[in-house]
Design a protein around this motif. Sequence first.
Motif, PDB file in Angstrom:
ATOM      1  N   TYR A   1       0.976  -9.143 -24.852  1.00 38.81           N
ATOM      2  CA  TYR A   1      -0.385  -9.703 -25.012  1.00 38.81           C
ATOM      3  C   TYR A   1      -0.458 -10.764 -25.967  1.00 38.81           C
TER       4      TYR A   1
ATOM      5  N   ARG B   1      -5.659  -5.016 -22.619  1.00 37.37           N
ATOM      6  CA  ARG B   1      -5.338  -4.099 -23.339  1.00 37.37           C
ATOM      7  C   ARG B   1      -4.937  -2.739 -22.382  1.00 37.37           C
TER       8      ARG B   1
ATOM      9  N   ILE C   1      -2.588  -3.631 -19.610  1.00 38.62           N
ATOM     10  CA  ILE C   1      -1.317  -3.709 -20.868  1.00 38.62           C
ATOM     11  C   ILE C   1      -0.604  -2.172 -20.427  1.00 38.62           C
TER      12      ILE C   1
ATOM     13  N   ASP D   1      -1.572 -12.958 -22.421  1.00 41.85           N
ATOM     14  CA  ASP D   1      -2.797 -12.917 -23.014  1.00 41.85           C
ATOM     15  C   ASP D   1      -3.639 -12.065 -21.989  1.00 41.85           C
TER      16      ASP D   1
END
Length: 126
Positions: free
Chosen positions: A79, A86, A89, A83
């Motif tokens: 994150y 979500r 991720i 970058d």
Amino acid sequence: MLKGTKIYSIFTGTCPVCQEESMYTSSNLYNFKKTQEMHERCSNCRTKYKMEPSFFYGSMYVSYGIGVALAIATFVITYFLFDMSRLNIFFLIMAILVLGMPVVIRLSRNIWINLFLDYDPAKAKS
């Protein structure tokens, strides 16, 4: 250099008392039928690995902690450094946890047994 420490036994999967022999019957972590198979006793110092029935159930708590630490580390790295979104991720965390499951299982068992047994230089081979 680290032999004789709990760190050595935890990361190598050797007997916590003599650190001479692997506790596991198979060195291949990804042989899923044998990931958790352990010798009954150490052939060098005769230490019994399963001290009581269901002894390694406690390692599930350690496994949970390792899994949470991996998930948090993955989130923070992806994150803030890369970058990523979500959702991406989330999928990356799931992949790391699933692919790393055999490592986490053995690592948590190694940590658990090392909480109860200590290295004894008298039982180690010279």
